[in-house]
Every structure is written in structure tokens, then in C-alpha cells.
Design a protein around this motif. Structure first.
Motif, PDB file in Angstrom:
ATOM      1  N   ARG A 551     -10.545 101.054  79.336  1.00  0.00           N
ATOM      2  CA  ARG A 551     -11.640 101.893  79.810  1.00  0.00           C
ATOM      3  C   ARG A 551     -12.927 101.562  79.053  1.00  0.00           C
ATOM      4  O   ARG A 551     -12.917 100.833  78.056  1.00  0.00           O
ATOM      5  N   ALA A 552     -14.004 102.149  79.484  1.00  0.00           N
ATOM      6  CA  ALA A 552     -15.325 101.761  78.976  1.00  0.00           C
ATOM      7  C   ALA A 552     -15.732 102.486  77.697  1.00  0.00           C
ATOM      8  O   ALA A 552     -16.839 102.286  77.201  1.00  0.00           O
ATOM      9  N   GLY A 553     -14.858 103.322  77.135  1.00  0.00           N
ATOM     10  CA  GLY A 553     -15.237 104.108  75.964  1.00  0.00           C
ATOM     11  C   GLY A 553     -15.663 103.276  74.779  1.00  0.00           C
ATOM     12  O   GLY A 553     -16.662 103.567  74.106  1.00  0.00           O
ATOM     13  N   VAL A 554     -14.928 102.176  74.511  1.00  0.00           N
ATOM     14  CA  VAL A 554     -15.266 101.353  73.356  1.00  0.00           C
ATOM     15  C   VAL A 554     -16.631 100.688  73.540  1.00  0.00           C
ATOM     16  O   VAL A 554     -17.382 100.501  72.571  1.00  0.00           O
ATOM     17  N   GLU A 555     -16.978 100.349  74.783  1.00  0.00           N
ATOM     18  CA  GLU A 555     -18.284  99.739  75.058  1.00  0.00           C
ATOM     19  C   GLU A 555     -19.402 100.728  74.727  1.00  0.00           C
ATOM     20  O   GLU A 555     -20.428 100.359  74.155  1.00  0.00           O
ATOM     21  N   ARG A 556     -19.190 101.997  75.065  1.00  0.00           N
ATOM     22  CA  ARG A 556     -20.191 103.017  74.730  1.00  0.00           C
ATOM     23  C   ARG A 556     -20.292 103.193  73.217  1.00  0.00           C
ATOM     24  O   ARG A 556     -21.392 103.352  72.680  1.00  0.00           O
ATOM     25  N   MET A 557     -19.169 103.148  72.528  1.00  0.00           N
ATOM     26  CA  MET A 557     -19.168 103.324  71.072  1.00  0.00           C
ATOM     27  C   MET A 557     -20.019 102.258  70.386  1.00  0.00           C
ATOM     28  O   MET A 557     -20.861 102.569  69.525  1.00  0.00           O
ATOM     29  N   VAL A 558     -19.809 100.997  70.743  1.00  0.00           N
ATOM     30  CA  VAL A 558     -20.550  99.930  70.060  1.00  0.00           C
ATOM     31  C   VAL A 558     -21.999  99.886  70.517  1.00  0.00           C
ATOM     32  O   VAL A 558     -22.867  99.363  69.799  1.00  0.00           O
ATOM     33  N   ARG A 559     -22.279 100.413  71.697  1.00  0.00           N
ATOM     34  CA  ARG A 559     -23.673 100.483  72.134  1.00  0.00           C
ATOM     35  C   ARG A 559     -24.423 101.526  71.297  1.00  0.00           C
ATOM     36  O   ARG A 559     -25.557 101.302  70.887  1.00  0.00           O
ATOM     37  N   GLU A 560     -23.762 102.669  71.033  1.00  0.00           N
ATOM     38  CA  GLU A 560     -24.411 103.728  70.264  1.00  0.00           C
ATOM     39  C   GLU A 560     -24.384 103.452  68.759  1.00  0.00           C
ATOM     40  O   GLU A 560     -25.314 103.814  68.041  1.00  0.00           O
ATOM     41  N   THR A 561     -23.311 102.807  68.293  1.00  0.00           N
ATOM     42  CA  THR A 561     -23.189 102.480  66.858  1.00  0.00           C
ATOM     43  C   THR A 561     -22.654 101.054  66.762  1.00  0.00           C
ATOM     44  O   THR A 561     -21.432 100.838  66.716  1.00  0.00           O
ATOM     45  N   PRO A 562     -23.519 100.053  66.731  1.00  0.00           N
ATOM     46  CA  PRO A 562     -23.054  98.654  66.751  1.00  0.00           C
ATOM     47  C   PRO A 562     -22.275  98.290  65.477  1.00  0.00           C
ATOM     48  O   PRO A 562     -22.826  98.263  64.373  1.00  0.00           O
ATOM     49  N   VAL A 563     -20.983  98.059  65.623  1.00  0.00           N
ATOM     50  CA  VAL A 563     -20.112  97.657  64.511  1.00  0.00           C
ATOM     51  C   VAL A 563     -19.135  96.611  65.039  1.00  0.00           C
ATOM     52  O   VAL A 563     -18.917  96.507  66.249  1.00  0.00           O
ATOM     53  N   PRO A 564     -18.516  95.814  64.160  1.00  0.00           N
ATOM     54  CA  PRO A 564     -17.521  94.842  64.625  1.00  0.00           C
ATOM     55  C   PRO A 564     -16.309  95.543  65.242  1.00  0.00           C
ATOM     56  O   PRO A 564     -15.956  96.664  64.878  1.00  0.00           O
ATOM     57  N   VAL A 565     -15.671  94.862  66.172  1.00  0.00           N
ATOM     58  CA  VAL A 565     -14.468  95.376  66.827  1.00  0.00           C
ATOM     59  C   VAL A 565     -13.314  94.415  66.535  1.00  0.00           C
ATOM     60  O   VAL A 565     -13.426  93.212  66.780  1.00  0.00           O
ATOM     61  N   VAL A 566     -12.211  94.941  66.006  1.00  0.00           N
ATOM     62  CA  VAL A 566     -11.052  94.117  65.644  1.00  0.00           C
ATOM     63  C   VAL A 566      -9.965  94.304  66.698  1.00  0.00           C
ATOM     64  O   VAL A 566      -9.378  95.387  66.799  1.00  0.00           O
ATOM     65  N   PRO A 567      -9.668  93.277  67.499  1.00  0.00           N
ATOM     66  CA  PRO A 567      -8.568  93.375  68.465  1.00  0.00           C
ATOM     67  C   PRO A 567      -7.218  93.346  67.722  1.00  0.00           C
ATOM     68  O   PRO A 567      -7.019  92.567  66.794  1.00  0.00           O
ATOM     69  N   MET A 568      -6.288  94.185  68.166  1.00  0.00           N
ATOM     70  CA  MET A 568      -4.986  94.278  67.505  1.00  0.00           C
ATOM     71  C   MET A 568      -3.930  94.519  68.576  1.00  0.00           C
ATOM     72  O   MET A 568      -4.199  95.166  69.594  1.00  0.00           O
ATOM     73  N   ALA A 569      -2.746  94.012  68.357  1.00  0.00           N
ATOM     74  CA  ALA A 569      -1.663  94.201  69.327  1.00  0.00           C
ATOM     75  C   ALA A 569      -0.370  94.584  68.625  1.00  0.00           C
ATOM     76  O   ALA A 569      -0.056  94.072  67.548  1.00  0.00           O
TER      77      ALA A 569
END
Length: 627
Positions: A551-569
């Protein structure tokens, strides 16, 4: 890590000379202290009218007093001056002290012996801040637990050897006390020689103006330490352990003599058991913690400290000595093997308790103030140990037996532990997470060094089971604020855990738009505060093991507070007890204990590139075919 295990550090100059220097110092402390304590316990009647119980506890207080008076000054000196040279100066001071101690033994003068004991306390006060502050300057973060484990193991093996040597030497007929004093001088000289190999360790605050007023500087050090809540409470935990340990160690001579009916060699044997237990527990920390600072071991340790203290009381409460026997006679006595087991396990769980706390302080304390933080810790240690001596004197003076003193200490340990874990749920939650992956699962970890050691970031991961957040928390050493579905957040029992983890409940805009907006606001505040936020972008648990669209929630998060995103599985959790079945139910299938699962992380993604589609592709590639 560059080496296979922590023992490789013993072959490296950045660690080995320091290790053997502190080893010699700890051994010498105990050669002298144990010789003095046994001398007092078994021969004091010839030299003073004070009873042995009072003298033994007085000796403990005399040794600890310098920590209360001088630790703040010692911390300043350790931060201001180059550490290897400072250590060598302290070692020369130790040689002089041992000369005074030898004179005291020669003349059987208790006053001189207690003066030497006080000076040994001064020596240990000066060495204490350097002992732990030097490690982070020479070891990597992933070596801290192993290095601390070796130091704690070395300290207590040195205590063992010093205790044995002090007990055996002072018991030699006729010349024992003088022989103990001579050996102490020799060990001090060896410690100074070894210290010459410690590599240069630059001062972290060379411009620091020394405040020589111990009262004002002590207050300032304690206030500074109090400013970091996790560090402060870790210090309280360490100090409590020294209260606990000092209570037990100080009573061993009279416990062996008056309760168990053992001679001087049995005293040494009991101290050796306790030391071996702590040494083994300290070494096991690196393996159990997975070479990271794992504070989940601390509650595990505290449980053992209470359980086996209570059992020690249970087995020894009705014992009373009628004659003195050696080690063989002691082991043949009814219930004595159980006493042995209790003491070893108390030491073992003590190692689990103390090593992660020291590593946590080293990791989270400001490097420029690290020695002063450790000095503040030593002040607290001293206060707690003096309090333990005072409590023992009062309770024993009121007629309480030593086994009952052990019972009181074990119960107090449970009360203190619960108090600390209530103030900082992170300790208990890490324990639950650690317990989960060491009983239900076996976890293969890959790429977790991609999670930043400090500063904010967002972790995105596939959502397979109800314990995904706990599994990730158990593997990532930093606390994580998880954003999770409000329905999962409210599940009984798990809800308590999620509250303690400071998880952020969220709902869709259709279900609860106000909760959704509060979740985004809380997430932004957490990222601005430098925290890690974890999110499962699929929005719900998988029903078939396959990943849904992000979903688009993470996109909104980094738009409002730009921080690195770590993909994990997460791998291998599908089909486990905590995952859903096709009918939506969980916790109905038992696949067995020690199921092997995996967790893998990729390099951080820049905020501008953190689209739902790109992140989905990365997580899917990390997961592979293993659902």
C-alpha cells in the motif's frame, strides 16, 4: 566479524595486553583480600575482641569505600589522559600497596592490613573507569559483547585463581600470611610488566579541567548519567548485581565454617564455584546473543539469580556445623552437592545478567563522557555494596542466619528486577523476543548490518505471522516502533507486548480515518526523534503465503519525513503455528520446535526511490521461493 569467535581477540595486541593486565589485577585483589578475610575469619580472636562476622563485613566496606569517594575523579582522569600510560601508573601504585600489605601480614597487624585493603580499593577505583572505557576504543560494536564476556570471564577466573592462591597460601602453617603478601607483590610486578604492551589509547577529552572536589564531581557525574534513561537504569541493574554478589561472596567464609562445616579449603572451593559459574555465563553471552548487545538476556539472568538463591536457602536453612571438614568431607555431606549446583548456577545466570548491561552502557554512552559514565556506575556500585555490607551486619546482628540472608537477597532481586522492567519494558520485551527465537524458531540472519546503527529509518517487510514483529525485534538490536493493524494490536496478551514495544496502531481510512491520521503523525514524530519505524506494507497477514501488493503508506511517510528505507524479508514462517491458514485462523497447527526460519535485509533505499512497487519487488526478491 573478522574472527571466528571471541577467543581470537586474545591473540591481538589491541586486546590481549589489556586483558592480561586486568586479569593480573583481579587475581591480586583476591589473593590479598581472600588471605585477609580467611585470616580474620579463622584467626581474628587472637588479635582483636571483635567477632569474625563483623570484621569480615567491615573488610568488605573498607575495600568499597574508595569507590564512593574517588570514582568521579578517576573517571575524569581516564577521560583526560592517554589510557595506556595511565594504566601503567596505576600498576606501579599497586606494587607499593602490596608492600604495605606484606608488612601487615608480617606483623599480624590488622590496622596495617586494613589500610592496605583500603589502598587496594583506591587502586581498583582508579582502574575501574579505564577497564570498561578502553574496550570501545579498540573493539568494533559487534565485538563488544564478546570482549566484555572475555573480560568478565577473565575477571572471575582471576578471582578463582586469586581466591585459591590466597586461601592456600594463608593456610600454610607458620609462614602462610607472609607468603601470601610476597606472592601479591610478585603478581603486581607481573601486571605492570604486561601493561607495557597495551597500545596507545588516545584521550577522549584532553582539555577537560579536573574538578578535584569529590563531592561536587560525584554529584555532577551522577546527574550526567541520569540524563540517559536506558544507561542510567542499566547502571542501576549492574549496581544491584554487585549488591547481590557482594552479599554472597562476603558471607562465604562464615557460611562454609558455621553452616556447612567446611574448613578454609571449602571456603576457597565455594568461591571457585561461584567464579566458574560467572565465567561460563559470561562466555556464553556472545553465542546466546548472536554477537550483538542482547539485553533480552538480562531478565533471563535475573530469573536464575532469584530461583537458585531461594533453592540455596531451601537446602541449607536447617544445616548447622558440628565440626570442620575438607572438600572431600564436604561433598559427602547431605545436600552439599545441591549447594554446589546452586552456587554454579547463580554464577552462570549472573554472567547472563551483567555482560549485556556493561555492553549496553559502552554502546549507548557518549564516547567523550564514557569513562565518567563508568565512574558514575562505580559510585553506584560502591553505594550498593556498602549497603549490602550494612544490611548483612544488621540482619545477622539481629539473629538472622546466613541462609535466610540469601533468601532475603533472592526475594529482593525479584522485586528490583520487576521494578526495572516496569520502568523500561524494552528489557522484558527483548527477553520475550529472544525466548521466542531460541525455543520456537532457529533464525538464519543475513544482511542485518544494513540497518543503520543510529539515526532514523523505516523497515518494510512481508507480513506472514502474528509474531513477525517479535522475530524482527529479536534480530535487530535497536528498538523498533512497529506500525500494525489495530485489530492485531488489540489481540489479548499480545496487546500487552505491543504496548510495551510502543507499537503504533493504524486503520484504513474507511474503517477509522482519525486513527489513520494519528498513526501517520506518531510515525513522523518517531522518525524526527531518530527512531526506527517498522511497517508491513501489505496491510494484513497473508492467507496463502504469497505477498500482496504494498500500500501507499510508506510512500507518504518518506514524503513527509525523508529517511532511508530498509527492505527486509521473513522466510519460512508460512505454515508455522503463528501464521494463518486458508480459513483465516491461526495457532491451530504445530510444526514442531526449533523450526528454521530466515530474515534477510538489503541495503537502504533512498527516500525518492521508495515507491510501493519498487519496495515490493525488492522484498519479494529477498524472500525468494521460501514463504
Amino acid at each position: 566479524m573478522a574472527h571466528a569467535n571471541q577467543f581470537a581477540l586474545l591473540h591481538q595486541r589491541r586486546f590481549a595486553p589489556f586483558f592480561w593486565t586486568q586479569f593480573a589485577g583481579a587475581a591480586n585483589d583476591n589473593i590479598f583480600k581472600n588471605a585477609l578475610v580467611i585470616f580474620v575469619a579463622y584467626r581474628a580472636a587472637m588479635h582483636t575482641s571483635l567477632d569474625a562476622n563483623t570484621l569480615v563485613n567491615l573488610a568488605a566496606g573498607v575495600f568499597i569505600l574508595p569507590f564512593m569517594l574517588l570514582s568521579a575523579t578517576a573517571g575524569q582522569l581516564a577521560d583526560k589522559y592517554e589510557k595506556s600510560r595511565f594504566i601503567r601508573v596505576v600498576k606501579v601504585f599497586e606494587i607499593a600497596i602490596m608492600l604495605v600489605g606484606a608488612v601487615g601480614f608480617y606483623y599480624a597487624d590488622l590496622v596495617t592490613l586494613f589500610v592496605a585493603l583500603f589502598l587496594m580499593g583506591v587502586h581498583s577505583t582508579l582502574f575501574g573507569p579505564v577497564k570498561y572505557a578502553i574496550l570501545p576504543q579498540h573493539l568494533r560494536t559487534d565485538e563488544l559483547v564478546g570482549g566484555n564476556g572475555l573480560v568478565e570471564m577473565g575477571t572471575f577466573i582471576a578471582i578463582l585463581l586469586g581466591t585459591i592462591a590466597g586461601g592456600l597460601l594463608v593456610a600454610v602453617p607458620g609462614v602462610g600470611p607472609l607468603l601470601a603478601g610476597g606472592v601479591a607483590i610478585a603478581v603486581a610486578v607481573v601486571g605492570w610488566l604486561v601493561s607495557r604492551g597495551i597500545p596507545v589509547t588516545p584521550a577522549v577529552a584532553p582539555d577537560l579541567a579536573i574538578n578535584w572536589n569529590p563531592l561536587t564531581e560525584t554529584w555532577r557525574s551522577l546527574r550526567f548519567a541520569y540524563g540517559n534513561r536506558i544507561v542510567w537504569l542499566s547502571m542501576l541493574g549492574i549496581s544491584w548485581f554487585w549488591f547481590y554478589g557482594a552479599t554472597f561472596l562476603t558471607q562465604f567464609p562464615n557460611f562454609a565454617k558455621n553452616v556447612l562445616g567446611g574448613d578454609e579449603h571449602v571456603v576457597t572451593f565455594l568461591l571457585a564455584l561461584f567464579s566458574i559459574g560467572i565465567g561460563v555465563g559470561s562466555l556464553l553471552c556472545e553465542r546466546l546473543a548472536g554477537r550483538k548487545v542482547e539485553i533480552g538476556l538480562v531478565p533471563f539472568g535475573s530469573i536464575g539469580l532469584t530461583v537458585f538463591a531461594v533453592d540455596l536457602w531451601w537446602v541449607s536453612a536447617d544445616m548447622q556445623a558440628t565440626s570442620l571438614v575438607g572438600i572431600a568431607g564436604f561433598l559427602a555431606g547431605p545436600g552439599h552437592v545441591r549447594v554446589v549446583i546452586d552456587l554454579v548456577l547463580i554464577g552462570l545466570f549472573g554472567g547472563f545478567f551483567i555482560v549485556p548491561l556493561y555492553a549496553l552502557i559502552q554502546e549507548r554512552a557518549d564516547p567523550a563522557h564514557r569513562s565518567r559514565i563508568i565512574a558514575a556506575n562505580n559510585i553506584l556500585n560502591a553505594v550498593f555494596m556498602v549497603a549490602s555490607a550494612g544490611l548483612a551486619i544488621v540482619l545477622l546482628g539481629e539473629g538472622l542466619s546466613i541462609p535466610y540472608l540469601f533468601l532475603v537477597t533472592g526475594i529482593l532481586n525479584a522485586v528490583v528486577a520487576l521494578f526495572i522492567y516496569k520502568l523500561v519494558p524494552e528489557f522484558l520485551l527483548r527477553f520475550l523476543a529472544w525466548l521466542l527465537i531460541h525455543t520456537v524458531y532457529r533464525v538464519d540472519e543475513r544482511g542485518l548490518d544494513n540497518v543503520p546503527a543510529d539515526g532514523p529509518c523505516i523497515i518494510v517487510c512481508n507480513h506472514v505471522s502474528y509474531v513477525d514483529a517479535l522475530v524482527i525485534s529479536a534480530c535487530v538490536p535497536r528498538p523498533i516502533r512497529f506500525v500494525m493493524d489495530h485489530a492485531i494490536f488489540r489481540i489479548p496478551v499480545l496487546s500487552t507486548i505491543f504496548h510495551g514495544m510502543r507499537a503504533i496502531p493504524v486503520a484504513s481510512g474507511r474503517v477509522d480515518p482519525a486513527l489513520k491520521e494519528r498513526a501517520f503523525a506518531e510515525t513522523a514524530a518517531a522518525l524526527r526523534a531518530g527512531e526506527i519505524v517498522g511497517i508491513f506494507p501489505e496491510g494484513s497477514l497473508t492467507r496463502d503465503g504469497e505477498m500482496a501488493a504494498f500500500r501507499a503508506g510508506v510512500e507518504r511517510m518518506v514524503r513527509e519525513t525523508p529517511v532511508p528505507v530498509v527492505p527486509m524479508a521473513l522466510r519460512g514462517l508460512w505454515g508455522s503455528f503463528f501464521s494463518r491458514a486458508a480459513d483465516g485462523r491461526a495457532m491451530r497447527r504445530f510444526r514442531g520446535v526449533f523450526t528454521r526460519i530466515g530474515i534477510v535485509a538489503a541495503a537502504p533505499v533512498a527516500p525518492a526511490e521508495a515507491t510501493p512497487e519498487a519496495l515490493h519487488a525488492l522484498v519479494l526478491a529477498l524472500r525468494g521461493d521460501r514463504r
